[in-house]
Design an enzyme around this catalytic site. Structure first.
Site, PDB file in Angstrom:
ATOM      1  CB  ALA A   3     -11.538  -0.170   3.029  1.00  0.00           C
ATOM      2  CG  HIS A   4      -7.645  -0.661   0.263  1.00  0.00           C
ATOM      3  ND1 HIS A   4      -6.820  -1.702  -0.035  1.00  0.00           N
ATOM      4  CD2 HIS A   4      -8.901  -1.171   0.213  1.00  0.00           C
ATOM      5  CE1 HIS A   4      -7.531  -2.784  -0.262  1.00  0.00           C
ATOM      6  NE2 HIS A   4      -8.786  -2.492  -0.125  1.00  0.00           N
ATOM      7  CB  SER A   5      -8.666   3.087  -3.081  1.00  0.00           C
ATOM      8  OG  SER A   5      -7.320   2.619  -3.042  1.00  0.00           O
TER       9      SER A   5
ATOM     10  CG  HIS B  89      -2.137  -0.912   0.874  1.00  0.00           C
ATOM     11  ND1 HIS B  89      -2.041  -2.279   0.757  1.00  0.00           N
ATOM     12  CD2 HIS B  89      -3.426  -0.602   0.566  1.00  0.00           C
ATOM     13  CE1 HIS B  89      -3.224  -2.764   0.423  1.00  0.00           C
ATOM     14  NE2 HIS B  89      -4.079  -1.779   0.306  1.00  0.00           N
TER      15      HIS B  89
END
Lengths: 350, 350, 350
Positions: B236-238, B195
């Site tokens: 969460a991511h993005s 990440h």
């Protein structure tokens, strides 16, 4: 440690059935039994498991015995097991001392026999009672009061003005007294409602790790004495929990809701705002309570939206009957067609 | 503090109906009223409670009045109450100072009038703007930028490269910018996806305690300006959240989902990955949105899987009708038997 | 960094289709493409998006190509993308060093090449292996063992006696080894069950931020090797998770439940106590498993209470059919009335 079964039985007012001279070296859980240990068996199923294990002896209730292994019979085996856990594995309290790295404001009042770990911060006008243990990295704001014999584990944050009772335990990284989540929508933006209230935690409360209890908007968010709160629980602003409640992980109580005494919130229960919960109510895992509901004394509630157990189960059962109902409807439809044909025949024959 | 009702009314452009000379010593919440206080009553029910309380006077809207107590009438009582909270209980900002125990890398850029508490860590190449307050035990990684007038509460961790706006508030033990949860299953194991992205938090965002916002795999996880996030929320991511969203406790937004402006996520909403949520959508408590859905502008969604409100309520209602339907089916079955008998009789008589 | 497409292709054993001399300066996610970057496209939809983006080239599988842009074809594009992420954005490990502010007990055993950040606390009799990174504010209790190459992020608390493997990663503010939530109700109060067990975490486990893993009552709570745990997850006392499990955010596993290998818990799954989960089971988001259930090998479970996928979907579908069933019942009722009238007519005519 090696103790004879008879000595253990004496210690807990139990009765040995079998060989009282057997030596016990440890206690075991039923699913991971050590050689030479005493294991606690509740119910017939676990008694069988215990008999087939490496345990030296079994702790049982007064109705149970074993043809395979020696047992200690007691009135309340779980309560006795707790006594024995404390005997075999006594908790070592840290020595009273204040670590030199701790940053403690000059006007803080500390009781006797207190242990304060490294890197603790205690801000102005705070009072901490006798025999408290404040582990490393704990952050305590201004004007906090803490009773005696309370243990605060690492990384806990206690915001200003929080009042904590005696014999309270708060596990790591929990947060007590941060702002509640209150806004009003004005001019296309969310305007923050200041939170100038505080949190009051009663005696003998235990709080798990990574749990959050918000301060009240005004007045107090209250956790009643003896209430036990698991990890990762959310208590919103101005909530008032009664005494001896149980709140399991991922339970969230929204703003201004109130519970009576001996209420149980199983895991992942969601209670909306302004809900009133009477004494002795049980909320089953994953129950969801809409705003402003009143849950009645002694009832068990299930489902989302939460309903009294009988209704909820009835409804769950009803859904499983749909395929059968569809079959019946199809059957009736066919019967009606047949009847119609027979009738048409008669009409034609007239 | 003691202030006359007339002075308070002047301060908020309100109108006194009753005795303008009454002295007000505090503000009270409706469920815990102090003697001599001003209490805010929204709606008739709370007006009655306020009238029967120890309050000295009541803050109401321009349509309400009271035969029992003096009132201040204003256009928007909640907005006015916020003004008065700030007046009665002004927030005392900590003095600008850098605690000598803080570990700050040499190349960190600090603005004017900053307060940094004990045991704070600020790593290399980070920039912090004017008037920021960084409380004790905060950990800030490399190459972070923070705007002005932002407050970071104790025990917060801000990972490297995070970009935080101005007038942001982040409560205790929240974590910004840790790795997203991304793996691919190769050779019977979960291979970690690195990440290398970051988190961008807009101006005027507020984040509760014990909340987590993951960094993007590549690029940015974005929290739009003015968005308010409660305790124990997972982003969460993005993910890219729009402006002025509201996310209540236990809400989780999975990878790469996107929301518009003014979206409301009530408590314990679960949004799967790659969901698109238009402006003004409201997700009711405990709604669950499957992957890749598109939630349309201005709609309210309920249930799991989430459906537009009308459909969800229709379905909920449908289930309650099953017992009645079973009765009807039984009734029809009996009628058919009777018809069949009557028919058989006729056929026999032919 | 600028690398030619051919050099990248060589590095990952890929095949260039198009201009191999194109220079690549970055990697991009599909939803935020940088000029001159290589973007990874899985599936036709994302290939179209990539073709219309500013990407210089596209990473695809061996079946895909593009008439618009140069591509690198590889057998497993996601695995290759991970390789390239590590190449373009190498992780810089902190230098081995022990910050002078760290408070480390005298009898702690430290391996070689360890990095320990500011304000770390390591208590007595703990052992930490080679190449570990312990970031700032981490708190590690007595008698903990940590393998080699493990990374502990800021503000993590590791309670006494925890055993952690090698190449483990634990993100900020997670708590390992706090007391389980166990009480027995005696004399109108909740009597605490002491928790004298510990936590064992296998090699290659990753744990997100603000997650909690409770110690066992007796014996161990176990996280099997290669298991990956997201943020805000709760693992209760005496749980035993197998190898290579996946647990997404807000999942909670209650006391003494056991999972096999390669089990997947999607987000917000709730597993009650004493549940047994076989290898390869998948629990869909928001599934809720009642106590003592046995989930069978390789099945997918949905809903609350969780059911095998086919049953759960059948039930969901059944509910949607209720309005149609009501119509049918009404239709049958009308037909019966007509039949009854026709029959009455015949009877009257007799």
């Amino acid at each position: 440690m090696n103790v004879s079964l008879s000595e253990l039985a004496n210690r807990v007012q139990g009765v040995v059935v079998g060989n009282a001279q057997i030596s016990i070296s440890a206690l075991s859980p039923i699913d991971d039994v050590l050689v030479g240990s005493l294991v606690f068996a509740d119910g017939e199923h676990n008694l069988r498991r215990a008999e087939q294990s490496k345990a030296a002896a079994i702790l049982v209730n007064q109705q149970m015995t074993s043809s395979q292994k020696s047992v200690i019979q007691v009135a309340n085996p779980l309560k006795t097991f707790i006594q024995l856990l404390n005997f075999f594995y006594p908790v070592s309290k840290p020595k009273a001392s204040i670590h030199p790295t701790a940053v403690i404001a000059e006007d803080v009042t500390l009781g006797n026999n207190i242990s304060i770990g490294p890197f603790v911060i205690i801000e102005s006008s705070t009072t901490i009672g006798d025999n408290c243990v404040i582990k490393g990295h704990v952050s305590i704001g201004n004007e906090v009061t803490i009773g005696h014999d309370t243990v605060i584990h690492p990384q806990v944050t206690i915001y200003a003005q929080t009042r904590i009772g005696s014999r309270v335990s708060i596990h790591a990284s929990s947060v007590i007294g941060c702002d509640g989540f209150g806004y009003t929508f004005v001019d296309d933006q969310h305007l923050k409602i200041p939170h100038v209230g505080h949190v009051v935690i009663g005696d003998d409360v235990e709080i798990g790790a990574n749990t959050v209890i918000d301060r009240a908007t005004l007045g107090a968010t209250v956790i009643g004495e003896g209430t036990k709160i698991d990890n990762l629980v959310q208590i919103a602003h101005s909530v008032k929990l009664g005494k001896h409640n149980i709140l399991c992980a991922f339970t969230g109580i929204a703003g201004s809701s109130v519970s009576g005494n001996h209420v149980i919130f199983a895991a992942n229960v969601g209670v909306s705002d302004h809900v009133q919960i009477d004494d002795g109510v049980i909320l089953a895992a994953r129950a969801g309570v809409p705003p402003k509901k009143h849950l009645k004394k002694g009832n068990v509630y299930l489902g989302n939206p939460a309903r009294p157990k009988e209704k909820a189960l009835e409804q769950e059962l009803a859904v499983t009957r749909i395929p059968m109902m569809r079959k019946k409807i199809k059957g009736l439809s066919e019967k009606i067609s047949l009847l119609s044909e027979r009738l048409a025949q008669i009409e034609a024959e007239k």
